[in-house]
Design a protein around this motif. Structure first.
Motif, PDB file in Angstrom:
ATOM      1  N   LEU A 519       3.754  13.936 -17.016  1.00  0.00           N
ATOM      2  CA  LEU A 519       2.953  12.741 -17.169  1.00  0.00           C
ATOM      3  C   LEU A 519       1.759  12.948 -17.272  1.00  0.00           C
ATOM      4  O   LEU A 519       1.165  12.324 -17.856  1.00  0.00           O
ATOM      5  CB  LEU A 519       3.476  11.797 -16.095  1.00  0.00           C
ATOM      6  CG  LEU A 519       5.032  11.541 -15.637  1.00  0.00           C
ATOM      7  CD1 LEU A 519       5.135  10.553 -14.537  1.00  0.00           C
ATOM      8  CD2 LEU A 519       5.302  10.470 -17.102  1.00  0.00           C
ATOM      9  N   ILE A 538       4.650   5.805 -20.340  1.00  0.00           N
ATOM     10  CA  ILE A 538       4.079   6.774 -19.302  1.00  0.00           C
ATOM     11  C   ILE A 538       3.977   6.177 -17.968  1.00  0.00           C
ATOM     12  O   ILE A 538       4.682   6.762 -17.037  1.00  0.00           O
ATOM     13  CB  ILE A 538       3.078   7.509 -19.914  1.00  0.00           C
ATOM     14  CG1 ILE A 538       3.465   8.168 -21.479  1.00  0.00           C
ATOM     15  CG2 ILE A 538       2.954   8.706 -19.060  1.00  0.00           C
ATOM     16  CD1 ILE A 538       2.258   8.649 -21.792  1.00  0.00           C
ATOM     17  N   VAL A 541       7.393   5.055 -16.201  1.00  0.00           N
ATOM     18  CA  VAL A 541       8.131   6.290 -15.678  1.00  0.00           C
ATOM     19  C   VAL A 541       7.550   6.812 -14.488  1.00  0.00           C
ATOM     20  O   VAL A 541       8.328   6.961 -13.568  1.00  0.00           O
ATOM     21  CB  VAL A 541       8.177   7.176 -16.934  1.00  0.00           C
ATOM     22  CG1 VAL A 541       9.083   8.567 -16.547  1.00  0.00           C
ATOM     23  CG2 VAL A 541       8.986   6.795 -18.211  1.00  0.00           C
ATOM     24  N   ARG A 551      15.101   7.726 -20.630  1.00  0.00           N
ATOM     25  CA  ARG A 551      13.810   8.132 -20.687  1.00  0.00           C
ATOM     26  C   ARG A 551      13.504   9.522 -20.247  1.00  0.00           C
ATOM     27  O   ARG A 551      12.424   9.756 -20.593  1.00  0.00           O
ATOM     28  CB  ARG A 551      13.065   6.969 -19.808  1.00  0.00           C
ATOM     29  CG  ARG A 551      13.034   5.450 -20.306  1.00  0.00           C
ATOM     30  CD  ARG A 551      12.286   4.550 -19.483  1.00  0.00           C
ATOM     31  NE  ARG A 551      12.580   3.121 -19.585  1.00  0.00           N
ATOM     32  CZ  ARG A 551      11.945   2.230 -19.355  1.00  0.00           C
ATOM     33  NH1 ARG A 551      10.991   2.253 -18.731  1.00  0.00           N
ATOM     34  NH2 ARG A 551      12.432   1.023 -19.386  1.00  0.00           N
ATOM     35  N   ILE A 555      10.806  11.567 -22.289  1.00  0.00           N
ATOM     36  CA  ILE A 555       9.601  12.273 -22.034  1.00  0.00           C
ATOM     37  C   ILE A 555       9.557  13.663 -22.273  1.00  0.00           C
ATOM     38  O   ILE A 555       8.403  14.078 -22.614  1.00  0.00           O
ATOM     39  CB  ILE A 555       9.351  11.906 -20.411  1.00  0.00           C
ATOM     40  CG1 ILE A 555       9.216  10.554 -19.909  1.00  0.00           C
ATOM     41  CG2 ILE A 555       8.323  12.936 -19.819  1.00  0.00           C
ATOM     42  CD1 ILE A 555       7.850  10.148 -20.334  1.00  0.00           C
ATOM     43  N   CYS A 559       6.528  15.356 -24.494  1.00  0.00           N
ATOM     44  CA  CYS A 559       6.010  16.778 -23.997  1.00  0.00           C
ATOM     45  C   CYS A 559       5.903  17.785 -25.100  1.00  0.00           C
ATOM     46  O   CYS A 559       5.294  18.474 -25.389  1.00  0.00           O
ATOM     47  CB  CYS A 559       6.690  17.171 -22.602  1.00  0.00           C
ATOM     48  SG  CYS A 559       6.226  16.223 -21.261  1.00  0.00           S
TER      49      CYS A 559
END
Length: 583
Positions: A519, A538, A541, A551, A555, A559
């Protein structure tokens, strides 16, 4: 030898790459070619780079073409290669008028990317040979399409100014510019009427797969095959074994999850009598802020590939590896279809009512759906049969601007434009074949052994295009023709397997262990700055205000893309292969 190519085409010999940096394997008035493999020369008018096999049975690798074959290749500007041969190759042909053609074979097993630089045209199998990291401009709209759907990808890559020469296409370069022509299309191999029985299809597939996979395996002494114990990789193992005494299998393990497929892999290894290594995923080998296979022109690889690379390096230290084989693309080639399209196809093909009823029952058994549901979805397919392929978009976490770019009707793959009169299942199946060719390329080819996905070979693809979709779901089993073709070669545990393994358990472990770093990496990153990722997504999450709805996978995908973008923009990476990059 390394399986890569680099090409520079320039009018009147005005080349940009310094020949002193690396002497070309082939040079003519307007083209120069560098390669990790010896070229197959077309006189002084061109060459073929890669692996070329004879079409006629028995298949065999071609290292030199006779005078008549060379004449035919030059006269047809490469088209005769598609009829008489197959393989994984790129052909370069200089024409009488000074123009140059570049043909990529239909399997796509040798990548080929194109960049125009003034009057010169540069092509390469590795994009770092076209643009050095640090000078790249990112095509963020294509990045958004990558997130939304593999079906939304066409020729454009995530690097502005770099396009893919798609499998089966010929690029014509002349002083006036570039033109791309499809010389091979899957639609040319889809019949208007099916004539073979299921048993005949299975026998034809068995012969074709054995010849194609066997031809590939004979090119390498030491092969490491990724073996999950699934149908596709097991078929590759069975077809490769007779010609590859040094074949060994590797299965990757995430214990206690569906990613532990050891019993299936052990069954195929025992059946074939080949060694099997089972290696566990190691969390310590993964860093979600590190670029994953960044040389690839699209950020398609998840962080899990860092763990796979670490395992491959360990295997390489144990024993040399000449090639990485896999069953990738098998679901696509063998038509692993779980929709009602096969029933719609059988009805439109005007088969018997009893045949349509059997296919309906097959689909009900395969999907676990009631017969009424199968017929309802089939009716919808029949009503929509004149519509183009429908792309399913996943817009989770994207901004409205990125979502609009992702679904924009541009740069579509040409195979997704069907001719009139084809069946709904045929449309879906051709889309599956196009999707299969976007599978992740492993490592830079000038540094490590190549990845070979033999099930994408041209003879296999062409034969499977001629098989009706309802045969693929026979008796309620997916990939039914392939299963029947190799029933004698596979252990029953594998041949009748209905489950599929998944690395999702390890991906979840990565997510839980590295969520704070992920994150932090994304917040204020380039994808947020470019308006691709919604920063509120973001934040949600991070706050934990969400359920397990995919999710975590999203994510990790973000990344990997963020790290890929920074890698290309920072310049903190080694350059490509022969000569200087054509910046």
């Amino acid at each position: 030898m390394s399986f890569w190519v680099r090409i520079e085409i320039a009018p009147e010999g005005r080349f940009l790459i310094d020949q002193a940096a690396a002497l070309p394997n082939f040079a003519s008035r307007t083209a120069r070619v560098w390669s990790g493999l010896p070229p197959i020369f077309l006189g002084d008018r061109g060459c073929i780079i890669g692996y070329l096999f004879r079409r006629a049975s028995p298949c065999g690798r071609i290292l030199d073409l006779g005078a008549q074959a060379v004449e035919e290749v030059l006269a047809t500007r490469g088209a005769s290669l598609l009829a008489d041969y197959w393989g994984g190759y790129v052909a370069v042909i200089e024409n009488d008028d000074g123009s140059t053609d570049v043909l990529r074979d239909p399997s796509g097993l040798l990548p080929c990317y194109v960049r125009r630089n003034g009057a010169s045209t540069h092509l390469a199998s590795d994009t770092t040979a076209l643009i050095p990291p640090g000078s790249a401009r990112i095509d963020f709209e294509t990045i958004a399409r990558t997130f939304a759907s593999m079906d939304a990808l066409g020729r454009r890559t995530g690097l502005a100014g770099v396009q893919e020469l798609l499998p089966g296409e010929r690029l014509h370069t002349a002083p006036v510019g570039l033109t791309t022509t499809p010389l091979w299309s899957p639609w040319d191999h889809v019949p208007r009427r099916y004539r073979r029985s299921f048993a005949e299809d299975a026998e034809a597939l068995r012969v074709t797969v054995k010849e194609a996979v066997g031809s590939w395996s004979s090119c390498f002494e030491s092969i490491l095959l990724g073996a999950s114990g699934g149908v596709d990789s097991s078929i590759v193992a069975a077809a490769a074994m007779p010609r590859t005494p040094r074949l060994r299998l590797l299965t990757l393990v995430e214990a206690g999850t569906e990613g532990d497929e050891r019993r299936y892999a052990e069954a195929i290894a025992a059946k074939l009598g080949v060694p099997l290594a089972a290696r566990h995923f190691e969390l310590s080998t993964v860093d979600v802020t590190k670029a994953v296979l960044p040389h690839f022109p699209l950020p398609l690889a998840l962080p899990i590939f860092q763990a796979i690379e670490a395992i491959h390096e360990e295997e390489q230290r144990r024993k040399p590896i000449d090639a990485f084989f896999s069953g990738n693309g098998g679901d696509n080639i063998f038509c692993n279809m779980h929709s009602a399209a096969p029933l719609a196809d059988r009805i439109l093909a005007r088969g018997s009512p009893a045949g349509a009823w059997r296919t309906a029952r097959d689909l009900a058994d395969l999907t676990g759906s009631p017969l009424a549901e199968v017929f309802r979805h089939s009716w919808r397919r029949l009503c929509d049969r004149r519509l183009p392929h429908s792309i399913r978009f996943d817009l989770m976490g994207l901004t409205p601007r990125a979502a609009a770019a992702a679904i924009a009707d541009e740069d579509r793959h040409p195979w997704l434009e069907p001719p009139p009169g084809v069946l709904p299942g045929q449309i879906a199946y051709v889309a599956m074949q196009a999707r299969g060719q976007k599978s992740v390329e492993l490592y830079p080819r000038h540094k490590k052994a190549p990845q070979i996905t033999p099930l994408l070979s041209q003879p296999i693809a062409e034969l499977c295009l001629s098989i009706p979709t309802w045969h693929a779901v026979r008796d309620g089993r997916d990939r039914a023709v392939a299963r029947a073709a190799f029933a004698a070669d596979l252990p029953p545990l594998v041949a009748h397997r209905r489950t599929k393994g998944s690395p999702q358990g390890f991906l979840r472990r990565i997510f839980e262990a590295q969520l704070p770093q992920a994150l932090n990496f994304l917040q204020g990153g380039r994808l947020v700055e470019a308006g691709i990722i919604d920063p509120l997504f973001i934040k949600r999450v991070g706050d934990g205000a969400w359920r397990d709805d995919g999710r975590d996978h999203r994510i990790l995908t973000f990344c990997a893309a963020e790290a890929w973008v920074r890698w290309w923009e920072s310049g903190d990476a080694p350059r490509g292969n022969a000569g200087r990059s054509a910046a």
